[in-house]
Design a protein around this motif. Structure first.
Motif, mmCIF file in Angstrom:
data_model
loop_
_atom_site.group_PDB
_atom_site.id
_atom_site.type_symbol
_atom_site.label_atom_id
_atom_site.label_comp_id
_atom_site.label_asym_id
_atom_site.label_seq_id
_atom_site.Cartn_x
_atom_site.Cartn_y
_atom_site.Cartn_z
ATOM 1 N N VAL A 18 0.835 -1.196 0.000
ATOM 2 C CA VAL A 18 0.000 0.000 0.000
ATOM 3 C C VAL A 18 0.874 1.252 0.000
ATOM 4 C CG1 VAL A 18 -1.912 -1.145 1.208
ATOM 5 C CG2 VAL A 18 -0.234 0.125 2.522
ATOM 6 N N LYS A 19 0.358 2.266 -0.666
ATOM 7 C CA LYS A 19 1.002 3.581 -0.695
ATOM 8 C C LYS A 19 -0.084 4.601 -0.418
ATOM 9 C CE LYS A 19 3.851 6.596 -3.541
ATOM 10 N NZ LYS A 19 4.518 6.772 -4.840
ATOM 11 N N HIS A 26 -8.384 8.743 7.573
ATOM 12 C CA HIS A 26 -8.493 7.313 7.875
ATOM 13 C C HIS A 26 -8.516 6.568 6.553
ATOM 14 C CE1 HIS A 26 -8.915 7.954 12.042
ATOM 15 N NE2 HIS A 26 -10.210 8.224 12.080
ATOM 16 N N LYS A 27 -7.782 5.466 6.480
ATOM 17 C CA LYS A 27 -7.683 4.722 5.238
ATOM 18 C C LYS A 27 -8.002 3.255 5.489
ATOM 19 C CE LYS A 27 -3.912 6.906 5.508
ATOM 20 N NZ LYS A 27 -4.361 8.058 6.240
ATOM 21 N N MET A 28 -9.215 2.813 5.115
ATOM 22 C CA MET A 28 -9.611 1.421 5.266
ATOM 23 C C MET A 28 -8.903 0.607 4.191
ATOM 24 S SD MET A 28 -11.467 -0.617 7.154
ATOM 25 C CE MET A 28 -12.575 0.506 7.988
ATOM 26 N N ILE A 29 -8.165 -0.408 4.602
ATOM 27 C CA ILE A 29 -7.445 -1.250 3.663
ATOM 28 C C ILE A 29 -8.256 -2.497 3.340
ATOM 29 C CG2 ILE A 29 -5.334 -2.584 3.306
ATOM 30 C CD1 ILE A 29 -3.947 -0.555 5.215
ATOM 31 N N PHE A 30 -8.747 -3.172 4.367
ATOM 32 C CA PHE A 30 -9.512 -4.411 4.178
ATOM 33 C C PHE A 30 -10.550 -4.497 5.279
ATOM 34 C CE2 PHE A 30 -9.852 -9.076 5.035
ATOM 35 C CZ PHE A 30 -10.476 -9.433 3.844
ATOM 36 N N SER A 31 -11.751 -4.965 4.936
ATOM 37 C CA SER A 31 -12.830 -5.040 5.908
ATOM 38 C C SER A 31 -13.718 -6.245 5.597
ATOM 39 C CB SER A 31 -13.659 -3.757 5.842
ATOM 40 O OG SER A 31 -14.785 -3.810 6.685
ATOM 41 N N ALA A 32 -14.199 -6.887 6.638
ATOM 42 C CA ALA A 32 -15.177 -7.966 6.499
ATOM 43 C C ALA A 32 -16.142 -7.862 7.672
ATOM 44 C CB ALA A 32 -14.501 -9.328 6.496
ATOM 45 N N ILE A 76 4.097 9.458 2.383
ATOM 46 C CA ILE A 76 3.332 9.412 1.138
ATOM 47 C C ILE A 76 4.227 9.072 -0.060
ATOM 48 C CG2 ILE A 76 1.524 10.954 1.958
ATOM 49 C CD1 ILE A 76 2.885 13.199 0.331
ATOM 50 N N GLY A 77 5.522 8.971 0.153
ATOM 51 C CA GLY A 77 6.438 8.666 -0.944
ATOM 52 C C GLY A 77 6.822 7.199 -1.031
ATOM 53 N N GLY A 78 6.535 6.442 0.009
ATOM 54 C CA GLY A 78 6.975 5.050 0.035
ATOM 55 C C GLY A 78 5.828 4.057 0.043
ATOM 56 N N TRP A 79 6.172 2.820 -0.256
ATOM 57 C CA TRP A 79 5.218 1.713 -0.212
ATOM 58 C C TRP A 79 5.425 0.941 1.080
ATOM 59 C CZ3 TRP A 79 1.470 0.283 -3.753
ATOM 60 C CH2 TRP A 79 1.466 0.976 -4.964
ATOM 61 N N TYR A 80 4.339 0.444 1.660
ATOM 62 C CA TYR A 80 4.393 -0.425 2.829
ATOM 63 C C TYR A 80 3.875 -1.803 2.434
ATOM 64 C CZ TYR A 80 4.566 3.946 5.541
ATOM 65 O OH TYR A 80 4.908 5.173 6.058
ATOM 66 N N HIS A 81 4.626 -2.838 2.781
ATOM 67 C CA HIS A 81 4.124 -4.201 2.590
ATOM 68 C C HIS A 81 3.522 -4.647 3.912
ATOM 69 C CE1 HIS A 81 4.691 -8.729 1.983
ATOM 70 N NE2 HIS A 81 3.621 -8.335 1.334
ATOM 71 N N ILE A 82 2.218 -4.895 3.911
ATOM 72 C CA ILE A 82 1.497 -5.274 5.122
ATOM 73 C C ILE A 82 1.071 -6.729 5.009
ATOM 74 C CG2 ILE A 82 -0.525 -4.834 6.555
ATOM 75 C CD1 ILE A 82 -0.466 -1.928 5.473
ATOM 76 N N GLY A 146 -5.106 6.250 -1.932
ATOM 77 C CA GLY A 146 -3.744 5.865 -2.269
ATOM 78 C C GLY A 146 -3.743 4.732 -3.279
ATOM 79 N N TYR A 147 -2.713 3.925 -3.210
ATOM 80 C CA TYR A 147 -2.540 2.821 -4.156
ATOM 81 C C TYR A 147 -2.396 1.515 -3.396
ATOM 82 C CZ TYR A 147 -1.311 6.706 -7.209
ATOM 83 O OH TYR A 147 -1.332 7.888 -7.898
#
Length: 170
Positions: A18-19, A26-32, A76-82, A146-147
């Protein structure tokens, strides 16, 4: 995505790069969630919550449990691997839910309620309810700004980041 039938609700792994574009939202990435009493969310909290990565869940309850990082995530310039790896069959509570960022397991948390997850309990993943990427599953909100890339959900196995590639300095 809404699974047609229940999958493994005890053991699974979610991974993505994610970037973020706006560090203050607030940025929801995944939800169930099947309802407001059975839910799981992975998101990055905005400025008012110190830019932490949070996992929140409820298990047949109105009580929200949280696993919240100490570290801040606002680049905001980097990617995070979660990598969010779950196996509720583990004897040790801290091994039932693991969080890895850029190949390193997070071990220091501002809030850690993993001890509330009973051994071999079912969680609100793979329970034939709505699973969403980039928004809250019960009602669209907290859209991800984001991405995202290389999103993987592995049913039935608790994996480590090395299963999804390799991270090296530089």
């Amino acid at each position: 995505r809404t699974p047609g039938s229940s999958g493994n609700q005890k053991t699974w792994t979610w991974s993505s790069w994610v970037k973020i574009a706006d560090p203050d939202a607030h940025k929801m990435i995944f939800s169930a969630a099947s309802n407001s009493s059975n839910l799981m969310h992975l998101y990055i909290r905005g400025d008012s919550q110190n830019h932490r990565i949070d996992i929140q869940w409820r298990q047949a309850s109105s009580t929200t449990r949280t696993l919240s990082t100490d570290r801040k995530f606002r680049d905001i310039g980097g990617w995070y691997h979660i990598v969010w790896a779950v196996d509720t069959t583990q004897a040790t509570a801290s091994n039932r839910m693991r969080l890895y960022i850029n190949g390193v397991e997070e071990t220091s948390f501002a809030t850690d309620n993993r001890s509330t997850i009973s051994q071999s309990s079912d969680l609100a993943i793979n329970d034939a309810s709505a699973h969403t990427i980039g928004t809250y599953s019960l009602s669209p909100s907290s859209y991800f700004d984001g991405y995202m890339a290389e999103i993987h959900f592995v049913d039935g196995t608790q994996l480590t980041p090395s299963s999804f590639g390799e991270t090296k300095a530089g």
